[in-house]
Design a protein around this motif. Structure first.
Motif, mmCIF file in Angstrom:
data_model
loop_
_atom_site.group_PDB
_atom_site.id
_atom_site.type_symbol
_atom_site.label_atom_id
_atom_site.label_comp_id
_atom_site.label_asym_id
_atom_site.label_seq_id
_atom_site.Cartn_x
_atom_site.Cartn_y
_atom_site.Cartn_z
ATOM 1 N N ALA A 84 0.829 -1.207 0.000
ATOM 2 C CA ALA A 84 0.000 0.000 0.000
ATOM 3 C C ALA A 84 0.863 1.255 0.000
ATOM 4 C CB ALA A 84 -0.935 0.002 1.200
ATOM 5 N N VAL A 85 1.935 1.249 0.794
ATOM 6 C CA VAL A 85 2.834 2.410 0.873
ATOM 7 C C VAL A 85 3.519 2.649 -0.463
ATOM 8 C CG1 VAL A 85 4.963 3.276 1.924
ATOM 9 C CG2 VAL A 85 3.196 2.270 3.357
ATOM 10 N N THR A 86 4.026 1.584 -1.081
ATOM 11 C CA THR A 86 4.737 1.759 -2.354
ATOM 12 C C THR A 86 3.792 2.145 -3.490
ATOM 13 O OG1 THR A 86 4.676 -0.648 -2.725
ATOM 14 C CG2 THR A 86 6.680 0.274 -1.750
ATOM 15 N N ASP A 87 2.575 1.600 -3.502
ATOM 16 C CA ASP A 87 1.589 2.016 -4.513
ATOM 17 C C ASP A 87 1.272 3.503 -4.381
ATOM 18 O OD1 ASP A 87 1.392 -0.443 -5.734
ATOM 19 O OD2 ASP A 87 -0.486 -1.004 -4.735
ATOM 20 N N ASN A 88 1.097 3.962 -3.138
ATOM 21 C CA ASN A 88 0.826 5.374 -2.869
ATOM 22 C C ASN A 88 2.009 6.241 -3.299
ATOM 23 O OD1 ASN A 88 -0.462 7.689 -1.807
ATOM 24 N ND2 ASN A 88 0.607 7.409 0.136
ATOM 25 N N LEU A 89 3.219 5.788 -2.976
ATOM 26 C CA LEU A 89 4.430 6.520 -3.354
ATOM 27 C C LEU A 89 4.545 6.646 -4.866
ATOM 28 C CD1 LEU A 89 7.216 7.765 -2.630
ATOM 29 C CD2 LEU A 89 8.134 5.456 -2.702
ATOM 30 N N ILE A 90 4.336 5.547 -5.574
ATOM 31 C CA ILE A 90 4.449 5.566 -7.035
ATOM 32 C C ILE A 90 3.433 6.516 -7.652
ATOM 33 C CG2 ILE A 90 4.074 4.172 -9.119
ATOM 34 C CD1 ILE A 90 5.393 1.832 -7.574
ATOM 35 N N SER A 91 2.179 6.434 -7.225
ATOM 36 C CA SER A 91 1.158 7.288 -7.845
ATOM 37 C C SER A 91 1.392 8.765 -7.539
ATOM 38 C CB SER A 91 -0.248 6.854 -7.422
ATOM 39 O OG SER A 91 -0.424 7.015 -6.047
ATOM 40 N N ASN A 92 1.763 9.098 -6.286
ATOM 41 C CA ASN A 92 2.015 10.502 -5.940
ATOM 42 C C ASN A 92 3.219 11.062 -6.679
ATOM 43 O OD1 ASN A 92 -0.131 10.765 -4.207
ATOM 44 N ND2 ASN A 92 1.059 10.495 -2.355
ATOM 45 N N VAL A 93 4.310 10.313 -6.673
ATOM 46 C CA VAL A 93 5.535 10.792 -7.328
ATOM 47 C C VAL A 93 5.312 10.911 -8.829
ATOM 48 C CG1 VAL A 93 7.915 10.162 -7.901
ATOM 49 C CG2 VAL A 93 7.126 10.023 -5.542
ATOM 50 N N LYS A 94 4.682 9.918 -9.428
ATOM 51 C CA LYS A 94 4.446 9.958 -10.883
ATOM 52 C C LYS A 94 3.654 11.204 -11.265
ATOM 53 C CE LYS A 94 2.555 7.205 -14.705
ATOM 54 N NZ LYS A 94 3.281 7.925 -15.683
ATOM 55 N N TYR A 95 2.554 11.434 -10.578
ATOM 56 C CA TYR A 95 1.709 12.581 -10.905
ATOM 57 C C TYR A 95 2.441 13.906 -10.679
ATOM 58 C CZ TYR A 95 -1.923 16.088 -10.644
ATOM 59 O OH TYR A 95 -2.653 17.232 -10.833
ATOM 60 N N LYS A 96 3.025 14.075 -9.505
ATOM 61 C CA LYS A 96 3.617 15.371 -9.151
ATOM 62 C C LYS A 96 4.903 15.667 -9.927
ATOM 63 C CE LYS A 96 1.433 15.862 -4.685
ATOM 64 N NZ LYS A 96 1.575 15.999 -3.252
ATOM 65 N N VAL A 97 5.748 14.674 -10.154
ATOM 66 C CA VAL A 97 7.000 14.916 -10.887
ATOM 67 C C VAL A 97 6.716 15.173 -12.363
ATOM 68 C CG1 VAL A 97 9.192 13.886 -11.611
ATOM 69 C CG2 VAL A 97 8.468 13.725 -9.232
ATOM 70 N N GLU A 98 5.781 14.438 -12.949
ATOM 71 C CA GLU A 98 5.412 14.706 -14.346
ATOM 72 C C GLU A 98 4.814 16.097 -14.491
ATOM 73 O OE1 GLU A 98 4.566 10.298 -16.253
ATOM 74 O OE2 GLU A 98 2.848 11.525 -15.679
ATOM 75 N N GLU A 99 3.998 16.493 -13.529
ATOM 76 C CA GLU A 99 3.404 17.832 -13.548
ATOM 77 C C GLU A 99 4.474 18.910 -13.382
ATOM 78 O OE1 GLU A 99 -0.098 20.083 -13.930
ATOM 79 O OE2 GLU A 99 0.098 17.917 -14.000
ATOM 80 N N PHE A 100 5.441 18.680 -12.516
ATOM 81 C CA PHE A 100 6.514 19.627 -12.211
ATOM 82 C C PHE A 100 7.491 19.786 -13.377
ATOM 83 C CE2 PHE A 100 10.796 20.226 -10.172
ATOM 84 C CZ PHE A 100 10.607 21.513 -9.716
ATOM 85 N N THR A 101 7.894 18.665 -13.980
ATOM 86 C CA THR A 101 8.941 18.702 -15.012
ATOM 87 C C THR A 101 8.407 18.739 -16.429
ATOM 88 O OG1 THR A 101 9.099 16.292 -15.137
ATOM 89 C CG2 THR A 101 10.540 17.415 -13.557
ATOM 90 N N GLY A 102 7.237 18.187 -16.659
ATOM 91 C CA GLY A 102 6.728 18.065 -18.016
ATOM 92 C C GLY A 102 7.340 16.888 -18.762
ATOM 93 N N ILE A 103 8.083 16.040 -18.050
ATOM 94 C CA ILE A 103 8.720 14.864 -18.650
ATOM 95 C C ILE A 103 7.991 13.625 -18.146
ATOM 96 C CG2 ILE A 103 10.868 13.566 -18.914
ATOM 97 C CD1 ILE A 103 12.365 16.151 -18.171
ATOM 98 N N GLU A 104 7.651 12.731 -19.074
ATOM 99 C CA GLU A 104 6.946 11.512 -18.709
ATOM 100 C C GLU A 104 7.861 10.571 -17.920
ATOM 101 O OE1 GLU A 104 4.751 7.748 -20.929
ATOM 102 O OE2 GLU A 104 5.221 9.541 -22.075
ATOM 103 N N ILE A 105 7.280 9.884 -16.951
ATOM 104 C CA ILE A 105 8.027 8.899 -16.164
ATOM 105 C C ILE A 105 7.783 7.523 -16.763
ATOM 106 C CG2 ILE A 105 8.233 7.746 -13.930
ATOM 107 C CD1 ILE A 105 7.724 10.394 -12.603
ATOM 108 N N LYS A 106 8.870 6.856 -17.100
ATOM 109 C CA LYS A 106 8.791 5.514 -17.670
ATOM 110 C C LYS A 106 8.651 4.469 -16.571
ATOM 111 C CE LYS A 106 11.361 2.252 -20.519
ATOM 112 N NZ LYS A 106 12.571 2.042 -21.319
ATOM 113 N N LYS A 107 9.456 4.620 -15.503
ATOM 114 C CA LYS A 107 9.495 3.594 -14.472
ATOM 115 C C LYS A 107 9.923 4.197 -13.141
ATOM 116 C CE LYS A 107 11.700 -0.103 -15.745
ATOM 117 N NZ LYS A 107 12.740 -1.115 -15.972
ATOM 118 N N ILE A 108 9.328 3.693 -12.069
ATOM 119 C CA ILE A 108 9.741 4.047 -10.708
ATOM 120 C C ILE A 108 10.058 2.740 -9.989
ATOM 121 C CG2 ILE A 108 9.065 5.052 -8.500
ATOM 122 C CD1 ILE A 108 7.191 6.913 -10.048
#
Length: 119
Positions: A84-108
């Protein structure tokens, strides 16, 4: 400067990997169940909890076909579901980092390096 690059109609934008790691680390430590980033000593094989000022040492940022690959070395709280913790981490980081950088995330990739009891 080692960084991630984007080409726009106005020119190139280069974001240093350290900037991405700092932002991703700050997002990660806000997630429920994450105690902090882990620093792994290759020499001793020891794992230690990193302070906020050296949080980027627990994160590796690389670029693969113009997409980000993020590796997190984390310490999780005792008694929580790691899945549950890692799923939450992946979804939050993916959304916020893509929004911040404008670069798509391939893998976490997440490496759970330890468990800590939180007072």
């Amino acid at each position: 400067m080692k960084g991630s690059s984007m080409n726009t109609h106005m020119g190139n934008i280069v974001i240093d990997n350290e900037v991405i790691a700092q932002y991703a680390g700050s997002v990660a430590v806000e997630c429920f169940g994450i105690v902090g980033m882990a620093g792994v000593s290759m020499k001793d094989g020891l794992v230690k909890l990193l302070k906020m000022d050296s949080i980027t040492r627990g994160i590796n940022v690389s670029l693969d076909n113009n997409k980000l690959v993020l590796d997190f070395h984390v310490i999780v709280a005792y008694g929580v579901s790691i899945l549950a913790v890692t799923d939450n981490l992946i979804s939050n980081v993916k959304y916020k980092v893509e929004e911040f950088t404008g670069i798509e995330i391939k893998k976490i990739n997440i490496f759970v390096e330890g468990v800590r009891v939180i007072d």
